[in-house]
Design a protein around this motif. Structure first.
Motif, PDB file in Angstrom:
ATOM      1  N   GLU A 269      29.526  39.203  50.288  1.00 29.27           N
ATOM      2  CA  GLU A 269      28.544  38.775  49.796  1.00 29.27           C
ATOM      3  C   GLU A 269      28.200  37.529  49.453  1.00 29.27           C
ATOM      4  O   GLU A 269      29.073  36.588  49.180  1.00 29.27           O
ATOM      5  N   TYR A 270      27.087  36.829  50.373  1.00 24.71           N
ATOM      6  CA  TYR A 270      26.835  35.351  50.190  1.00 24.71           C
ATOM      7  C   TYR A 270      26.247  34.994  49.003  1.00 24.71           C
ATOM      8  O   TYR A 270      25.018  35.640  48.632  1.00 24.71           O
ATOM      9  N   GLU A 271      26.578  34.224  48.144  1.00 14.58           N
ATOM     10  CA  GLU A 271      25.924  33.921  46.716  1.00 14.58           C
ATOM     11  C   GLU A 271      25.169  32.729  46.746  1.00 14.58           C
ATOM     12  O   GLU A 271      25.593  31.625  46.701  1.00 14.58           O
ATOM     13  N   SER A 272      23.912  32.931  47.178  1.00 12.01           N
ATOM     14  CA  SER A 272      22.869  31.711  47.328  1.00 12.01           C
ATOM     15  C   SER A 272      22.621  31.335  45.693  1.00 12.01           C
ATOM     16  O   SER A 272      22.971  32.206  44.937  1.00 12.01           O
ATOM     17  N   ASP A 273      21.953  30.137  45.749  1.00 12.60           N
ATOM     18  CA  ASP A 273      21.699  29.749  44.391  1.00 12.60           C
ATOM     19  C   ASP A 273      20.815  30.693  43.449  1.00 12.60           C
ATOM     20  O   ASP A 273      20.883  30.765  42.367  1.00 12.60           O
ATOM     21  N   HIS A 274      19.842  31.422  44.288  1.00 17.74           N
ATOM     22  CA  HIS A 274      19.036  32.352  43.655  1.00 17.74           C
ATOM     23  C   HIS A 274      19.903  33.351  42.735  1.00 17.74           C
ATOM     24  O   HIS A 274      19.484  33.689  41.591  1.00 17.74           O
ATOM     25  N   HIS A 275      21.019  33.598  43.173  1.00 23.62           N
ATOM     26  CA  HIS A 275      21.819  34.520  42.536  1.00 23.62           C
ATOM     27  C   HIS A 275      22.352  34.189  41.156  1.00 23.62           C
ATOM     28  O   HIS A 275      22.514  34.862  40.252  1.00 23.62           O
ATOM     29  N   ARG A 276      22.619  32.620  41.106  1.00 21.22           N
ATOM     30  CA  ARG A 276      22.877  32.116  39.956  1.00 21.22           C
ATOM     31  C   ARG A 276      21.972  32.121  38.900  1.00 21.22           C
ATOM     32  O   ARG A 276      22.203  32.283  37.748  1.00 21.22           O
ATOM     33  N   VAL A 277      20.888  31.550  39.398  1.00 20.56           N
ATOM     34  CA  VAL A 277      19.798  31.045  38.351  1.00 20.56           C
ATOM     35  C   VAL A 277      18.987  32.275  37.901  1.00 20.56           C
ATOM     36  O   VAL A 277      18.187  32.099  36.799  1.00 20.56           O
ATOM     37  N   ASP A 278      18.943  33.054  38.762  1.00 21.40           N
ATOM     38  CA  ASP A 278      17.796  34.377  38.473  1.00 21.40           C
ATOM     39  C   ASP A 278      18.910  35.362  37.479  1.00 21.40           C
ATOM     40  O   ASP A 278      19.531  35.908  38.070  1.00 21.40           O
ATOM     41  N   GLN A 279      18.232  35.480  36.177  1.00 23.26           N
ATOM     42  CA  GLN A 279      19.262  36.181  35.247  1.00 23.26           C
ATOM     43  C   GLN A 279      19.325  37.830  35.557  1.00 23.26           C
ATOM     44  O   GLN A 279      20.292  38.413  35.712  1.00 23.26           O
ATOM     45  N   ARG A 280      18.186  38.217  36.117  1.00 21.83           N
ATOM     46  CA  ARG A 280      18.202  39.784  36.662  1.00 21.83           C
ATOM     47  C   ARG A 280      18.929  39.996  37.717  1.00 21.83           C
ATOM     48  O   ARG A 280      19.776  41.057  37.717  1.00 21.83           O
ATOM     49  N   GLN A 281      18.813  38.920  38.768  1.00 20.98           N
ATOM     50  CA  GLN A 281      19.715  39.386  39.877  1.00 20.98           C
ATOM     51  C   GLN A 281      21.190  38.792  39.546  1.00 20.98           C
ATOM     52  O   GLN A 281      21.884  39.846  39.779  1.00 20.98           O
ATOM     53  N   TRP A 282      21.629  38.225  38.556  1.00 16.89           N
ATOM     54  CA  TRP A 282      22.877  37.992  38.232  1.00 16.89           C
ATOM     55  C   TRP A 282      23.371  39.371  37.527  1.00 16.89           C
ATOM     56  O   TRP A 282      24.649  39.578  37.990  1.00 16.89           O
ATOM     57  N   ASN A 283      22.646  39.770  36.525  1.00 21.52           N
ATOM     58  CA  ASN A 283      23.011  41.041  36.094  1.00 21.52           C
ATOM     59  C   ASN A 283      23.109  42.201  36.767  1.00 21.52           C
ATOM     60  O   ASN A 283      24.322  42.982  36.950  1.00 21.52           O
ATOM     61  N   ARG A 284      22.211  42.260  38.023  1.00 20.87           N
ATOM     62  CA  ARG A 284      22.320  43.266  39.008  1.00 20.87           C
ATOM     63  C   ARG A 284      23.627  43.154  39.835  1.00 20.87           C
ATOM     64  O   ARG A 284      24.519  44.180  40.272  1.00 20.87           O
ATOM     65  N   ASP A 285      23.894  41.956  40.208  1.00 20.23           N
ATOM     66  CA  ASP A 285      25.396  41.576  40.974  1.00 20.23           C
ATOM     67  C   ASP A 285      26.425  42.195  40.303  1.00 20.23           C
ATOM     68  O   ASP A 285      27.484  42.852  40.860  1.00 20.23           O
ATOM     69  N   ILE A 286      26.688  41.640  38.711  1.00 22.92           N
ATOM     70  CA  ILE A 286      27.594  42.160  38.220  1.00 22.92           C
ATOM     71  C   ILE A 286      27.944  43.675  38.108  1.00 22.92           C
ATOM     72  O   ILE A 286      29.241  44.221  38.303  1.00 22.92           O
ATOM     73  N   GLU A 287      26.748  44.344  37.976  1.00 23.12           N
ATOM     74  CA  GLU A 287      26.872  45.718  38.038  1.00 23.12           C
ATOM     75  C   GLU A 287      27.292  46.325  39.173  1.00 23.12           C
ATOM     76  O   GLU A 287      28.010  47.343  39.508  1.00 23.12           O
ATOM     77  N   LYS A 288      26.921  45.871  40.186  1.00 24.63           N
ATOM     78  CA  LYS A 288      26.837  46.018  41.723  1.00 24.63           C
ATOM     79  C   LYS A 288      28.431  45.796  42.061  1.00 24.63           C
ATOM     80  O   LYS A 288      28.955  46.988  42.415  1.00 24.63           O
ATOM     81  N   TYR A 289      28.984  44.917  41.491  1.00 23.10           N
ATOM     82  CA  TYR A 289      30.465  44.591  42.103  1.00 23.10           C
ATOM     83  C   TYR A 289      31.331  45.505  41.368  1.00 23.10           C
ATOM     84  O   TYR A 289      32.351  45.851  42.009  1.00 23.10           O
ATOM     85  N   GLN A 290      30.936  45.794  40.187  1.00 21.56           N
ATOM     86  CA  GLN A 290      31.821  46.793  39.167  1.00 21.56           C
ATOM     87  C   GLN A 290      31.759  47.925  39.993  1.00 21.56           C
ATOM     88  O   GLN A 290      32.942  48.657  39.976  1.00 21.56           O
ATOM     89  N   ALA A 291      30.651  48.441  40.322  1.00 22.16           N
ATOM     90  CA  ALA A 291      30.601  49.901  41.006  1.00 22.16           C
ATOM     91  C   ALA A 291      31.325  49.748  42.303  1.00 22.16           C
ATOM     92  O   ALA A 291      32.018  50.649  42.602  1.00 22.16           O
ATOM     93  N   TYR A 292      31.259  48.759  42.966  1.00 18.64           N
ATOM     94  CA  TYR A 292      32.155  48.580  44.241  1.00 18.64           C
ATOM     95  C   TYR A 292      33.456  48.554  43.926  1.00 18.64           C
ATOM     96  O   TYR A 292      34.364  49.530  44.558  1.00 18.64           O
ATOM     97  N   ALA A 293      34.193  48.042  42.944  1.00 16.27           N
ATOM     98  CA  ALA A 293      35.404  48.063  42.724  1.00 16.27           C
ATOM     99  C   ALA A 293      35.879  49.429  42.147  1.00 16.27           C
ATOM    100  O   ALA A 293      36.957  49.864  42.867  1.00 16.27           O
ATOM    101  N   GLU A 294      35.333  49.973  41.500  1.00 15.90           N
ATOM    102  CA  GLU A 294      35.423  51.301  40.934  1.00 15.90           C
ATOM    103  C   GLU A 294      35.647  52.356  41.938  1.00 15.90           C
ATOM    104  O   GLU A 294      36.343  53.625  41.759  1.00 15.90           O
TER     105      GLU A 294
END
Length: 330
Positions: A269-294
């Motif tokens: 996953e390439y983490e552009s600055d948009h992923h850091r500053v957009d709160q909604r995107q940040w929350n979605r990323d955390i949920e997605k990565y957790q689901a991937y790991a599980e």
């Protein structure tokens, strides 16, 4: 009758030809006033107050297609486009924008230097344009396809790419080619058009263009993704798949990753600055990565710093993840 010093006819607009102003009654002396500038001979533009420009981030690197209008590179592209529009007011018959300037007009990713000269072409036997801040190009008619873009005469996307083979590196050509074949504006035949442009008889640097074309892929959504894929290739790692749907054991969709090795269950996953500053995107990323790991997936998160200044660490992480996956599969 001369117009008063502080007044210009409203219908002239912010940029106009000197001859049009004279015809409208503006005096030559008024046209030398400090509130007007001369970007090109015969053209006048109202001066605007300089605006503060944000400084680049720590790496100094940024995608050429950066979406933020406040970003220095986006500002540079906007200024380049504005100068192209001004030059079009005095462009000679048959002149067209090509090279980096055509790429900017077409909305394609290219790097620009500050005050980058405009690339302007004419077809042989007409001579290349010559003017301050202009790089004139004389092109053979069989090597150029022209079109109208936003009211400006430009080379087509495929011609623009092929002509830039004279100035761009292999990586830059692949980035540009990926952008063309993945842009719905240019149609489904964009890859065919690139192939035809690269293999046109007499095309300069045809070998480099063909090599770049062999690396162009449908599915690469941004310049950093292309650069990331090429960095992995240069490190002799397997080429990742693009736009991969990641699913759990029951087939449920967990998300989509730009680059991935599905058989190894490794997502990049390439983490552009948009992923850091957009709160909604940040929350979605955390949920997605957790689901991937599980679901047994390994995630390699790549930042701009890793991609542009520490590629060795990025390559190491991907190689280690693939090696672990290989051992687990035995």
């Amino acid at each position: 009758m001369n117009i008063p010093a502080r007044q210009l006819p409203a219908d002239l607009g912010d940029a106009f030809l000197r001859s049009e102003a004279i015809a409208a009654g503006v005096s030559p002396r008024r046209l030398r006033n400090a509130d007007l500038e001369t970007p090109f001979r015969g053209v006048r533009r109202k001066r605007v107050e300089p605006r503060s420009i944000p400084q680049p981030g720590p790496t100094g690197q940024v995608s050429a297609g950066h979406a933020s209008a406040a970003h220095p590179l986006a500002r540079r592209r906007a200024e380049h486009l504005e100068r192209a529009k001004l030059y079009s007011l005095i462009a000679s018959d048959g002149a067209f924008f090509c090279g980096r300037t055509a790429a900017v007009i077409l909305g394609l990713p290219v790097e620009l230097k500050p005050a980058q000269e405009l690339d302007v072409g004419r077809l042989y036997p007409a001579r290349a344009p010559r003017a301050r801040s202009i790089r004139g190009v004389q092109a053979r008619p069989n090597l150029v396809t022209l079109q109208s873009t936003a009211g400006l005469r430009t080379s087509s996307p495929s011609t623009t790419w092929a002509m830039l083979g004279r100035w761009l590196s292999l990586e830059e050509l692949v980035v540009l080619g990926d952008a063309i074949v993945n842009d719905s504006r240019f149609g489904r035949d964009a890859s065919t058009a690139l192939d035809a442009a690269a293999n046109a008889p007499g095309r300069p640097r045809a070998r480099l263009l063909r090599e770049a074309l062999s690396l162009v892929r449908v599915g690469s959504a941004s310049p950093p993704e292309t650069q990331l894929r090429l960095a992995l290739r240069a490190a002799r790692l397997p080429e990742p798949e693009l736009d991969v749907d990641v699913r759990d054991a029951s087939g449920g969709l967990l998300g989509r990753s730009e680059l991935a090795y599905p058989e190894s269950r490794v997502a990049i996953e390439y983490e552009s600055d948009h992923h850091r500053v957009d709160q909604r995107q940040w929350n979605r990323d955390i949920e997605k990565y957790q689901a991937y790991a599980e679901s047994g997936w390994r995630i390699i998160r790549v930042t701009a710093a890793m991609l542009y200044t520490n590629r060795g660490e990025m390559v190491r992480q991907v190689a280690d993840a693939l090696a672990v996956a290989g051992r687990s599969a035995r």
